[in-house]
Design an enzyme around this catalytic site. Sequence first.
Site, PDB file in Angstrom:
ATOM      1  N   TYR A   1       0.827  -1.213   0.000  1.00 33.35           N
ATOM      2  CA  TYR A   1       0.000   0.000   0.000  1.00 33.35           C
ATOM      3  C   TYR A   1       0.865   1.268   0.000  1.00 33.35           C
ATOM      4  CZ  TYR A   1      -3.055  -3.687   1.725  1.00 33.35           C
ATOM      5  OH  TYR A   1      -3.715  -4.867   1.883  1.00 33.35           O
TER       6      TYR A   1
ATOM      7  N   TYR B   1     -13.377  -7.269   5.214  1.00 30.59           N
ATOM      8  CA  TYR B   1     -12.129  -7.303   4.442  1.00 30.59           C
ATOM      9  C   TYR B   1     -11.731  -8.760   4.251  1.00 30.59           C
ATOM     10  CZ  TYR B   1      -7.312  -7.041   2.984  1.00 30.59           C
ATOM     11  OH  TYR B   1      -6.146  -7.224   2.274  1.00 30.59           O
TER      12      TYR B   1
ATOM     13  N   ASP C   1     -14.269 -16.576   7.243  1.00 32.20           N
ATOM     14  CA  ASP C   1     -12.893 -16.133   7.021  1.00 32.20           C
ATOM     15  C   ASP C   1     -12.216 -15.925   8.380  1.00 32.20           C
ATOM     16  OD1 ASP C   1     -10.585 -14.700   6.633  1.00 32.20           O
ATOM     17  OD2 ASP C   1     -11.440 -13.241   5.244  1.00 32.20           O
TER      18      ASP C   1
ATOM     19  N   LYS D   1      -2.450 -16.719   7.956  1.00 32.99           N
ATOM     20  CA  LYS D   1      -1.689 -15.887   8.895  1.00 32.99           C
ATOM     21  C   LYS D   1      -0.997 -16.681  10.009  1.00 32.99           C
ATOM     22  CE  LYS D   1      -4.083 -11.460   8.217  1.00 32.99           C
ATOM     23  NZ  LYS D   1      -3.057 -10.494   7.833  1.00 32.99           N
TER      24      LYS D   1
HETATM   25  C1  LIG Z   1      -9.864 -11.340   7.386  1.00 39.33           C
HETATM   26  C2  LIG Z   1      -8.789 -11.406   6.338  1.00 39.33           C
HETATM   27  N1  LIG Z   1      -9.007 -12.126   5.231  1.00 39.33           N
HETATM   28  C3  LIG Z   1      -8.081 -12.235   4.261  1.00 39.33           C
HETATM   29  C4  LIG Z   1      -6.870 -11.577   4.365  1.00 39.33           C
HETATM   30  C5  LIG Z   1      -5.849 -11.677   3.267  1.00 39.33           C
HETATM   31  O1  LIG Z   1      -4.762 -12.451   3.671  1.00 39.33           O
HETATM   32  P1  LIG Z   1      -3.352 -12.323   2.948  1.00 39.33           P
HETATM   33  O2  LIG Z   1      -2.811 -10.973   3.272  1.00 39.33           O
HETATM   34  O3  LIG Z   1      -2.537 -13.448   3.543  1.00 39.33           O
HETATM   35  O4  LIG Z   1      -3.588 -12.512   1.487  1.00 39.33           O
HETATM   36  C6  LIG Z   1      -6.603 -10.801   5.496  1.00 39.33           C
HETATM   37  C7  LIG Z   1      -5.352 -10.051   5.619  1.00 39.33           C
HETATM   38  O5  LIG Z   1      -5.181  -9.161   6.402  1.00 39.33           O
HETATM   39  C8  LIG Z   1      -7.596 -10.706   6.511  1.00 39.33           C
HETATM   40  O6  LIG Z   1      -7.398  -9.963   7.611  1.00 39.33           O
END
Ligand SMILES: Cc1ncc(COP(=O)(O)O)c(C=O)c1O
Length: 429
Positions: free
Chosen positions: A17, A144, A245, A274
């Site tokens: 970013y 997100y 997610d 993560k």
């Molecule tokens: C809730 C959520 N989903 C998906 C992602 C995307 O993961 P990545 O950065 O490993 O592609 C993130 C990343 O911050 C996230 O917080």
Amino acid sequence: MNKNNLYFNSKYIWHPYDSIVKPLPCYFVSSAKGVHITLQSGVQIIDGMSSWWSAIHGYNHKKLNQALKKQIDHMSHVMFGGFTHKPAISLCKRLLNILPKKLKRIFFCDSGSVSIEIAMKMALQYWKALKIKKNKFLTIRNGYHGDTLFAMSVCDPVNSMHNLYHNVIPKNLFSKQPQISFQEKWNICDIKSFNDNMMKFHHIIAAVILEPIVQGIGNMQFYHSEYLKNIRLICNIYNIPLIIDEIATGFGRTGKLFAFQYSNITPDILCIGKALTGGMLTLSAVITTQKISDIISNNYPYKFMHGPTFMGNPLACAVASKNISILQKGLWKQQVRCIEKYFINNLFLMKNHPRIKEIRVLGAIAVIECYHFVNLKLIQKFFVNHGVWIRPFKNIIYLTPPYIIKKYYLKKMIIAIKYAIQNNRFFIL
Ligand SMILES: Cc1ncc(COP(=O)(O)O)c(C=O)c1O
């Protein structure tokens, strides 16, 4: 040497970013251990971010390092097409052990965003296999789910990158953001917007997708556990798969191993990433039910159409297994509870500050929502000068420290935040 490297970095390396022409300052890290990040200058700073929710046990963890070293002497990587191996099988067994019984089939991938792509593709292929035309996803505002194109299509349509790419990303359906917070008294009216959308569009909805309880970098709100419970019920009524997610929230961050456990539900498709490897390597997984995986596999083209090159990478699987074995010992519960208590006792003292709109705490997550956006460059420099690594975004200063952090270091971070919010220079007024 350091100056030269920083100059090279600013000229040739694009950071997240950021602009390559006028980049934000970058701090040169030479090593990291426990909760400390050591800069090239020799200065040590305390980590308040766990490297974006991932390094839950801190850095340079002895057992995680050992797991990697042991694996590297056997093999670092082989393709997963046509091959399998012990690290992948051991990790699958461990995951199945800690997940609800209904979640039975595991698909490994590389990053959180890619796992979202895969989960969405799974839902689409499931309906295709059933010969039912459904291709929309229903989600909630301010979510997100990652930066790839399909993942972006279920991120908030206003407060995300949607606008930039609106003509190429698929159009999906959005319900109002839940209004009742995690700690408030539940009111069924909160689910109305979601329910209305479902009633109206269920015939075209392939799946519902959302973050459980904690909406991460959308705007860090914590919604009520009954909201998610009701989402599950509504999905059941309309027979629509629920994708959860847990990429940010998974592995203890919220005080539960998985945040969906606050609502006592089981998703149909789960995304994890993560902290899966304790922040050591990139690895994610999509886990689904026998029903979904069998329907996909028993119908044309009789296979699931995805296969990343580094799928099931043995190094990542080995370290993820070790991470889960550390979590299974259970110390994280006490650690997260201690962090939560410390945040509650010390952060809420600031809640009447005129700069602060709201303070929220859940597990090892603290959010200080301000009235104004931060000046990232200046506030970041201030935090580093105060010996702490905190990276706010928009009007949100948040803490997601490694679980092993001691109260003394939490205190240092809270003091730094207290000073920062006094200073107009750090905010865009
Ligand atoms: C809730 C959520 N989903 C998906 C992602 C995307 O993961 P990545 O950065 O490993 O592609 C993130 C990343 O911050 C996230 O917080």
